[in-house]
Scaffold this motif. Structure first.
Motif, mmCIF file in Angstrom:
data_model
loop_
_atom_site.group_PDB
_atom_site.id
_atom_site.type_symbol
_atom_site.label_atom_id
_atom_site.label_comp_id
_atom_site.label_asym_id
_atom_site.label_seq_id
_atom_site.Cartn_x
_atom_site.Cartn_y
_atom_site.Cartn_z
ATOM 1 N N UNK A 98 0.840 -1.196 0.000
ATOM 2 C CA UNK A 98 0.000 0.000 0.000
ATOM 3 C C UNK A 98 0.872 1.242 0.000
ATOM 4 N N UNK A 99 0.208 2.394 0.054
ATOM 5 C CA UNK A 99 0.898 3.664 0.240
ATOM 6 C C UNK A 99 0.544 4.266 1.596
ATOM 7 N N UNK B 217 2.020 13.120 4.025
ATOM 8 C CA UNK B 217 2.579 14.464 4.007
ATOM 9 C C UNK B 217 3.890 14.500 3.250
ATOM 10 N N UNK B 218 4.967 14.950 3.925
ATOM 11 C CA UNK B 218 6.265 15.028 3.239
ATOM 12 C C UNK B 218 6.972 13.688 3.116
ATOM 13 N N UNK C 201 9.910 12.684 0.589
ATOM 14 C CA UNK C 201 9.549 12.768 -0.819
ATOM 15 C C UNK C 201 10.223 13.980 -1.451
ATOM 16 N N UNK C 202 11.459 13.777 -1.911
ATOM 17 C CA UNK C 202 12.247 14.844 -2.530
ATOM 18 C C UNK C 202 12.868 14.305 -3.812
ATOM 19 N N UNK C 203 13.314 15.175 -4.706
ATOM 20 C CA UNK C 203 14.117 14.689 -5.834
ATOM 21 C C UNK C 203 15.375 14.006 -5.302
#
Length: 283
Positions: free
Chosen positions: A112-113, A118-119, A154-156
């Motif tokens: 799942x996710x 959020x971040x 969750x960043x490049x």
């Protein structure tokens, strides 16, 4: 302690190499770096100041990913100049330092996710060990295990922060004793953020390691919270010849306060700050 490391290594190796965990991707590299101002606790020059030590470091790194997580393995061979001599020698000391980490993705395990909040991109369970040795008079033989949750942002590129249980034992050749440190906490953060300078791919990379006080050392002194910060800027020069992620060069800075847990306010050489240059080749 060594028994615990062996058990942990066997479990992690089983997870990483079973048929269900075939690698989806991998990256292997060999690197080199040099810095002129490394320090070692209690090692001083003829003026009583912390001795500046030049060190070349040869690094082997392997990272891979499979359905449920990733494996990270890194070995450094640190070659000091004669300012940091090997035991009973005028030649520089040699140190080996190996790190292994296994990251188990909670999103992948649950299918799942649910942990993308959020971040955050994911939450992983991290476990691993550290093995080290050096042939100077101190004759360190570090053995440590770590385990705990890791926040994946969750960043490049990537940016992780792990909150870990940490347990270490070591050798003190000067005091002639094995040191079984008490359990403590550790924070590990690593990042790699890509960007471009014109057509040249580049990245801001590095890590921050913080280890809490771990009781008395081999000299019966209280250990302090140690902080190791090592950012670097890397340039993918291989991309200029059409070979992206093959050859990279860069520079950075290494800052280590209370090195090995030694109080820098009372022991010369327990505070380290050095620039370095670096290069790596990927396979």
């Amino acid at each position: 302690m060594n028994r615990y490391i062996g058990v942990l290594a066997a479990v992690l190796a089983t997870l990483a190499t079973s048929p269900a965990h075939a690698f989806d991707w991998s990256d292997t590299s060999i690197g080199w770096s040099y810095g002129p101002d490394y320090h070692e606790p209690s090692l001083t020059d003829h003026n009583g100041n912390a001795q500046d030590i030049g060190k070349n470091t040869i690094t082997f790194t392997h990272i891979d990913g499979y359905t449920y997580g990733t494996n990270f393995f890194n070995v450094d061979m640190l070659l000091s100049n004669s300012a940091d001599p090997a035991n009973n020698s005028n030649s520089g000391a040699t140190e080996f330092y190996a790190i292994y980490r296994h990251n188990l993705s909670m999103n992948a395990v649950t299918g799942s996710q649910a942990f993308a909040l959020g971040p955050l991109k994911d939450l992983t369970l991290d476990a691993g060990f550290i093995l080290g040795s050096k042939n100077n008079a101190f004759a360190s033989r570090k053995r440590a295990i770590v385990v705990g949750p890791n926040l994946v942002f969750n960043v490049p590129g990537h940016f992780d922060v792990a909150l870990l249980y940490y347990k270490e034992n070591n050798n003190n050749g000067i005091a002639g004793t094995e040191v079984n440190f008490r359990s403590t906490w550790s924070i590990e953060s690593a990042w790699g953020i890509p960007f471009h300078i014109g057509s040249l791919p580049a990245s801001m990379e590095g890590f921050l390691d913080v280890v809490g006080p771990k009781g008395k050392d081999g000299f019966n002194a209280d250990t302090k919270t140690e902080v190791l910060f090592r950012p670097k800027l890397m340039f993918d020069i291989g991309a200029l010849a059409g070979h992206k992620n093959l050859v990279r060069v860069g520079f950075g800075w290494e800052y280590w306060i209370n090195k090995y847990g030694t109080d820098h306010r009372s022991v010369k050489g327990a505070l380290q700050s050095t620039p370095f240059v670096t290069a790596d080749i990927h396979f």
